[in-house]
Write an enzyme that holds these catalytic residues in place. Sequence first.
Site, PDB file in Angstrom:
ATOM      1  N   HIS A 210       0.754  -1.167   0.080  1.00  0.00           N
ATOM      2  CA  HIS A 210      -0.059  -0.079   0.110  1.00  0.00           C
ATOM      3  C   HIS A 210       0.784   1.430   0.033  1.00  0.00           C
ATOM      4  CE1 HIS A 210       1.085  -0.153   4.210  1.00  0.00           C
ATOM      5  NE2 HIS A 210       0.641   1.421   4.356  1.00  0.00           N
TER       6      HIS A 210
HETATM    7  C1  UD1 Z   1      -1.895   5.510   6.059  1.00  0.00           C
HETATM    8  C2  UD1 Z   1      -0.428   5.944   6.721  1.00  0.00           C
HETATM    9  C3  UD1 Z   1       0.462   5.091   6.567  1.00  0.00           C
HETATM   10  C4  UD1 Z   1       0.021   3.459   6.994  1.00  0.00           C
HETATM   11  C5  UD1 Z   1      -1.373   3.280   6.424  1.00  0.00           C
HETATM   12  C6  UD1 Z   1      -2.150   1.927   7.064  1.00  0.00           C
HETATM   13  C7  UD1 Z   1      -0.175   8.318   6.808  1.00  0.00           C
HETATM   14  C8  UD1 Z   1       0.666   9.525   6.079  1.00  0.00           C
HETATM   15  N1  UD1 Z   1       0.086   7.031   6.445  1.00  0.00           N
HETATM   16  O1  UD1 Z   1      -1.511   5.522   4.826  1.00  0.00           O
HETATM   17  O2  UD1 Z   1       1.525   5.157   7.459  1.00  0.00           O
HETATM   18  O3  UD1 Z   1       0.827   2.550   6.560  1.00  0.00           O
HETATM   19  O4  UD1 Z   1      -2.166   4.396   6.883  1.00  0.00           O
HETATM   20  O5  UD1 Z   1      -3.206   1.679   6.079  1.00  0.00           O
HETATM   21  O6  UD1 Z   1      -0.767   8.634   7.708  1.00  0.00           O
HETATM   22  N2  UD1 Z   1      -9.123   5.387   2.288  1.00  0.00           N
HETATM   23  C9  UD1 Z   1     -10.532   4.258   2.404  1.00  0.00           C
HETATM   24  N3  UD1 Z   1     -11.316   4.175   3.702  1.00  0.00           N
HETATM   25  C10 UD1 Z   1     -10.309   4.277   4.628  1.00  0.00           C
HETATM   26  C11 UD1 Z   1      -9.131   4.883   4.782  1.00  0.00           C
HETATM   27  C12 UD1 Z   1      -8.686   5.290   3.347  1.00  0.00           C
HETATM   28  O7  UD1 Z   1     -11.024   4.327   1.211  1.00  0.00           O
HETATM   29  O8  UD1 Z   1     -10.889   3.863   5.589  1.00  0.00           O
HETATM   30  C13 UD1 Z   1      -8.768   5.688   1.226  1.00  0.00           C
HETATM   31  C14 UD1 Z   1      -8.674   7.118   1.229  1.00  0.00           C
HETATM   32  O9  UD1 Z   1      -9.732   7.884   0.620  1.00  0.00           O
HETATM   33  C15 UD1 Z   1      -7.322   7.545   0.549  1.00  0.00           C
HETATM   34  C16 UD1 Z   1      -6.343   6.211   0.406  1.00  0.00           C
HETATM   35  O10 UD1 Z   1      -7.264   5.290   1.039  1.00  0.00           O
HETATM   36  O11 UD1 Z   1      -7.793   7.485  -0.808  1.00  0.00           O
HETATM   37  C17 UD1 Z   1      -5.474   6.416   1.381  1.00  0.00           C
HETATM   38  O12 UD1 Z   1      -5.644   6.801   2.910  1.00  0.00           O
HETATM   39  P1  UD1 Z   1      -4.804   7.579   3.775  1.00  0.00           P
HETATM   40  O13 UD1 Z   1      -5.462   7.692   5.268  1.00  0.00           O
HETATM   41  O14 UD1 Z   1      -4.681   8.992   3.043  1.00  0.00           O
HETATM   42  O15 UD1 Z   1      -3.240   6.787   3.865  1.00  0.00           O
HETATM   43  P2  UD1 Z   1      -2.988   5.422   3.746  1.00  0.00           P
HETATM   44  O16 UD1 Z   1      -2.464   5.279   2.600  1.00  0.00           O
HETATM   45  O17 UD1 Z   1      -4.135   4.643   4.302  1.00  0.00           O
END
Ligand code: UD1
Length: 368
Positions: A210
């Site tokens: 991821h």
């Molecule tokens: C975040 C953390 C990362 C961790 C990861 C574990 C930061 C900078 N990054 O990254 O260190 O390893 O979490 O998962 O804090 N999304 C959903 N549903 C959710 C959560 C996220 O659809 O419940 C989507 C968001 O809309 C976005 C993407 O996933 O498009 C990324 O989510 P985001 O929280 O920005 O960062 P992660 O890649 O999850």
Amino acid sequence: MIKIFLIAGARPNFMKIAPIIRACKRYGQDILNYKLIHTGQHFDKEMSQAFFDDLDIPSPDFHLNAGSGTHAVQTAKIMVAFEDVCEKERPDCVLVVGDVNSTLACSLVAKKLRIKVAHVEAGLRSFDMEMPEEINRMVTDSITDLFFVTEESGVDNLLREGKPRERIHLVGNVMIDNLFYSVEKLQTERGQNFRFFTCNDGNYAFLTLHRPSNVDDAETFREIAGVMNEIADEMPIYFPVHPRTRKMIEHHGISFSPKIHRLPPLGYAESLKLWKDARIVLTDSGGLQEETTALGVPCVTLRENTERPITVEVGTNILAGSKRQDILCAYRAALGRKKGSVPPLWDGKAAQRITELLLGNFKDIRRV
Ligand code: UD1
């Protein structure tokens, strides 16, 4: 009595906060008055509530509903909402875990309100400033009052950065507290309703992917997917797909072999059940590098560096990067490698040490 806020926002926070809550509970609220704050960084049921259920985490006392966004938007939303709660509740200490945006946002707010900051998993460094997590770690540690460290390299990093020795505590790893708790629960609670059972001979690989550096760039993601397709010809791969990765698979049009079983994001217990019995774990996660080391499962990390070097030095982890040849090489080496050993203090008692130190260090700000 010390009033403490425990911060959890994203999936890897939930595993770390669960054992700390259990350790706080041992004291009673009149001694250690804790409140759980969920920032809402992760919000899907399978990214959040599933973990609360699996890990016996109580409902949050405050939910900030921050949600997704760019880094600035997400961090700012958490900060605005958290400042409001802090001003109303005036905790003595804010305890943050790990390195996600929620960690950074809440520690900044607390420090500016002159509330003590305690950081669990302090001092880890990948020395790669292209990782958002490395920036979060460094900024958080620059304003932390009490450092709780998982491995010796973290102590060395903090000392090199000039942090006072007496505020740095090597306590072990709460992630591993949680792992041991969950392995035991898995053994005692039979008949759980897992959706994805594999063949029980353990001849399969478990994949998670991821990191923006692996999935956001089409060429890199295509190369990694290509190697995974090759490995899948030797053994099937089970691959719970993170929401970011799912979006990127569609966006780049990445294709996977039918021998790679793509699953939705899994709760903690179901994921644990799958990876602990796997022949090998292939991952770019931070936490899985540590968990595989603790259970002696071979692990290939699809990154150029790690902020958790002890997993490579004494554990089962091999760093592979994202290039085909390097990954294949690491994969073969990992399959033939000895078990490794478990790092010092990764014994399931880190959270207990943390709560003892919190009470000892903040006795001067105890309320009556
Ligand atoms: C975040 C953390 C990362 C961790 C990861 C574990 C930061 C900078 N990054 O990254 O260190 O390893 O979490 O998962 O804090 N999304 C959903 N549903 C959710 C959560 C996220 O659809 O419940 C989507 C968001 O809309 C976005 C993407 O996933 O498009 C990324 O989510 P985001 O929280 O920005 O960062 P992660 O890649 O999850």
